[in-house]
Design a protein around this motif. Structure first.
Motif, mmCIF file in Angstrom:
data_model
loop_
_atom_site.group_PDB
_atom_site.id
_atom_site.type_symbol
_atom_site.label_atom_id
_atom_site.label_comp_id
_atom_site.label_asym_id
_atom_site.label_seq_id
_atom_site.Cartn_x
_atom_site.Cartn_y
_atom_site.Cartn_z
ATOM 1 N N LEU A 110 0.814 -1.211 0.000
ATOM 2 C CA LEU A 110 0.000 0.000 0.000
ATOM 3 C C LEU A 110 0.850 1.265 0.000
ATOM 4 N N SER A 111 2.100 1.145 0.432
ATOM 5 C CA SER A 111 2.974 2.323 0.490
ATOM 6 C C SER A 111 3.732 2.555 -0.820
ATOM 7 N N PHE A 112 3.638 1.645 -1.785
ATOM 8 C CA PHE A 112 4.360 1.789 -3.042
ATOM 9 C C PHE A 112 3.742 2.918 -3.876
ATOM 10 N N PRO A 113 4.563 3.699 -4.576
ATOM 11 C CA PRO A 113 4.011 4.695 -5.512
ATOM 12 C C PRO A 113 3.443 4.009 -6.741
ATOM 13 N N SER A 114 2.413 4.608 -7.325
ATOM 14 C CA SER A 114 1.729 3.965 -8.449
ATOM 15 C C SER A 114 2.636 3.825 -9.672
ATOM 16 N N PHE A 115 3.534 4.803 -9.892
ATOM 17 C CA PHE A 115 4.376 4.713 -11.083
ATOM 18 C C PHE A 115 5.344 3.544 -11.007
ATOM 19 N N LEU A 116 5.647 3.067 -9.786
ATOM 20 C CA LEU A 116 6.551 1.930 -9.660
ATOM 21 C C LEU A 116 5.925 0.674 -10.247
ATOM 22 N N ILE A 117 4.630 0.479 -10.014
ATOM 23 C CA ILE A 117 3.932 -0.665 -10.585
ATOM 24 C C ILE A 117 3.885 -0.544 -12.104
ATOM 25 N N THR A 118 3.667 0.680 -12.594
ATOM 26 C CA THR A 118 3.629 0.891 -14.040
ATOM 27 C C THR A 118 4.974 0.583 -14.674
ATOM 28 N N LEU A 119 6.043 1.001 -14.035
ATOM 29 C CA LEU A 119 7.378 0.700 -14.561
ATOM 30 C C LEU A 119 7.629 -0.808 -14.587
ATOM 31 N N ALA A 120 7.182 -1.501 -13.537
ATOM 32 C CA ALA A 120 7.349 -2.955 -13.512
ATOM 33 C C ALA A 120 6.602 -3.610 -14.671
ATOM 34 N N LEU A 121 5.390 -3.139 -14.953
ATOM 35 C CA LEU A 121 4.638 -3.687 -16.083
ATOM 36 C C LEU A 121 5.308 -3.349 -17.408
ATOM 37 N N THR A 127 7.123 -2.576 -25.069
ATOM 38 C CA THR A 127 7.524 -2.908 -26.441
ATOM 39 C C THR A 127 8.856 -3.642 -26.473
ATOM 40 N N VAL A 128 9.788 -3.251 -25.608
ATOM 41 C CA VAL A 128 11.081 -3.928 -25.523
ATOM 42 C C VAL A 128 11.190 -4.660 -24.181
ATOM 43 N N GLY A 129 10.051 -5.033 -23.621
ATOM 44 C CA GLY A 129 10.042 -5.733 -22.344
ATOM 45 C C GLY A 129 10.422 -7.200 -22.468
ATOM 46 N N PRO A 145 4.011 -9.643 -29.519
ATOM 47 C CA PRO A 145 2.558 -9.455 -29.591
ATOM 48 C C PRO A 145 1.982 -8.587 -28.480
ATOM 49 N N PHE A 146 2.779 -8.286 -27.457
ATOM 50 C CA PHE A 146 2.250 -7.560 -26.305
ATOM 51 C C PHE A 146 2.435 -6.055 -26.510
ATOM 52 N N GLN A 147 1.395 -5.437 -27.037
ATOM 53 C CA GLN A 147 1.442 -4.002 -27.327
ATOM 54 C C GLN A 147 0.275 -3.265 -26.669
ATOM 55 N N PHE A 148 -0.263 -3.814 -25.590
ATOM 56 C CA PHE A 148 -1.496 -3.267 -25.021
ATOM 57 C C PHE A 148 -1.268 -2.229 -23.924
ATOM 58 N N LEU A 149 -0.019 -2.054 -23.476
ATOM 59 C CA LEU A 149 0.213 -1.136 -22.360
ATOM 60 C C LEU A 149 -0.043 0.317 -22.738
ATOM 61 N N THR A 150 0.031 0.642 -24.009
ATOM 62 C CA THR A 150 -0.222 2.017 -24.440
ATOM 63 C C THR A 150 -1.676 2.207 -24.867
ATOM 64 N N THR A 151 -2.547 1.310 -24.429
ATOM 65 C CA THR A 151 -3.977 1.394 -24.707
ATOM 66 C C THR A 151 -4.730 1.513 -23.377
ATOM 67 N N THR A 230 2.282 5.006 -18.503
ATOM 68 C CA THR A 230 1.987 4.024 -19.547
ATOM 69 C C THR A 230 2.103 4.637 -20.933
ATOM 70 N N GLY A 231 1.972 5.970 -21.006
ATOM 71 C CA GLY A 231 2.027 6.625 -22.316
ATOM 72 C C GLY A 231 0.890 6.211 -23.208
ATOM 73 N N ALA A 232 -0.275 5.913 -22.586
ATOM 74 C CA ALA A 232 -1.421 5.429 -23.352
ATOM 75 C C ALA A 232 -1.906 6.500 -24.323
ATOM 76 N N LYS A 233 -1.931 6.158 -25.588
ATOM 77 C CA LYS A 233 -2.353 7.096 -26.620
ATOM 78 C C LYS A 233 -3.883 7.165 -26.650
ATOM 79 N N GLY A 234 -4.387 8.379 -26.700
ATOM 80 C CA GLY A 234 -5.830 8.558 -26.755
ATOM 81 C C GLY A 234 -6.526 8.383 -25.429
ATOM 82 N N VAL A 235 -5.777 8.161 -24.348
ATOM 83 C CA VAL A 235 -6.377 8.025 -23.020
ATOM 84 C C VAL A 235 -6.109 9.325 -22.258
ATOM 85 N N THR A 236 -7.077 10.204 -22.251
ATOM 86 C CA THR A 236 -6.950 11.489 -21.567
ATOM 87 C C THR A 236 -7.996 11.540 -20.457
ATOM 88 N N THR A 237 -7.553 11.466 -19.233
ATOM 89 C CA THR A 237 -8.439 11.584 -18.092
ATOM 90 C C THR A 237 -8.457 13.042 -17.621
#
Length: 282
Positions: A110-121, A127-129, A145-151, A230-237
């Motif tokens: 619970l104390s981990f920053p959210s970007f750390l989980i994103t970096l792990a994913l 793309t070069v994971g 085939p795994f190109q879904f992180l930017t979606t 994540t650099g998700a394209k077209g995902v603007t919150t």
């Protein structure tokens, strides 16, 4: 004892003790919010008007960001509730070595920053994971085939991964209060595991599920780091729209309008969370 009674009965002195924290909170939190609200009412043309609100509300980008924020937050919350319930159920009722250590790790998680989980994913599914690298080595293909992180699916995976422990924590506390004798009696009468979960465990877990789900919904509504990393394209919150208007477009009144809307949504949902938590005893 007499001293505490004297302090409680001394009205003016009690208000004097409350004055420093009230001033500190006002300076650190309320004053910046008031500045944002003030800026949202001052268009670039000068003066004070609601024109920035009219411009933002009429913008397709705002409506799309609002819809994207809401549906991602709702779907991520549902995913966290389902996954969190199943994992907490296993940890609490299926004995296995290390269950207690896993429960303690959830508190640390619970104390981990959210970007750390994103970096792990990104290291795993980027793309070069590792997953794409292993695929190209085995098949000789140019791309994996795994190109879904930017979606949007990548954003959802990251949010479900990060926020699920926020559901598991109250659930584990609720499961610790379940009378195991009821579970044993139901099992001895021939009830299947699924029926035991529905009839015995789930009713006890509903308040914790409601409290955890309300909290996760608020957190997902305001999540910025996961969407950014994540650099998700077209995902603007809404938080991303505030960043875009303030940093990229220098539209500070518009950014403040979006921020005010985001704050109002968050405060409203937080009020729901507090009501649900109070009723659940969480």
């Amino acid at each position: 004892m007499d001293r505490s009674i004297a302090l409680r009965n001394d009205g003016p002195q009690r208000y004097l003790w409350a004055l420093p924290p009230v001033l500190a909170l006002s300076l650190l939190f309320l004053y910046p919010l008031l500045l944002v609200l003030q800026q949202s009412l001052h268009p670039d043309a000068g003066g004070t008007s609601l024109q920035p609100y009219a411009d933002v509300f009429a913008s397709p980008a705002f409506r799309e960001a609002l819809w994207t924020t809401v549906w991602i937050a709702v779907v991520a919350t549902v995913g966290c509730l389902v996954l969190g319930f199943l994992l907490a159920l296993v940890i609490a009722f299926v004995p296995f070595p290390g269950a207690r250590a896993v429960a303690r790790f959830i508190d640390v998680f619970l104390s981990f920053p959210s970007f750390l989980i994103t970096l792990a994913l990104l290291f795993i599914y980027g793309t070069v994971g590792m997953a794409n690298g292993l695929w190209t080595e085995v098949t000789g293909a140019g791309d994996g085939p795994f190109q879904f992180l930017t979606t949007p699916w990548g954003v959802l995976l990251a949010e479900v991964t990060y926020f699920t422990p926020f559901v598991m924590r109250p659930l584990l506390a609720a499961f610790s209060q379940v009378d195991t004798a009821q579970v044993e009696v139901a099992a001895s009468l021939g009830a299947r595991p699924g029926r035991i979960v529905r009839r015995v465990i789930l009713p006890e877990a509903l308040p914790a599920l409601a409290a955890g789900g309300s909290l996760v919904l608020v957190l997902c509504l305001n999540e910025f780091g996961i969407v950014l990393f994540t650099g998700a394209k077209g995902v603007t919150t809404l938080p991303m729209l505030v960043y875009s208007k303030a940093i990229l477009e220098s539209d500070y009144p518009g950014a403040c309008v979006v921020a005010v809307v985001n704050v109002l949504l968050s405060v409203g949902l937080y009020g729901v969370y507090r009501v649900v938590s109070r009723r659940a005893g969480a």
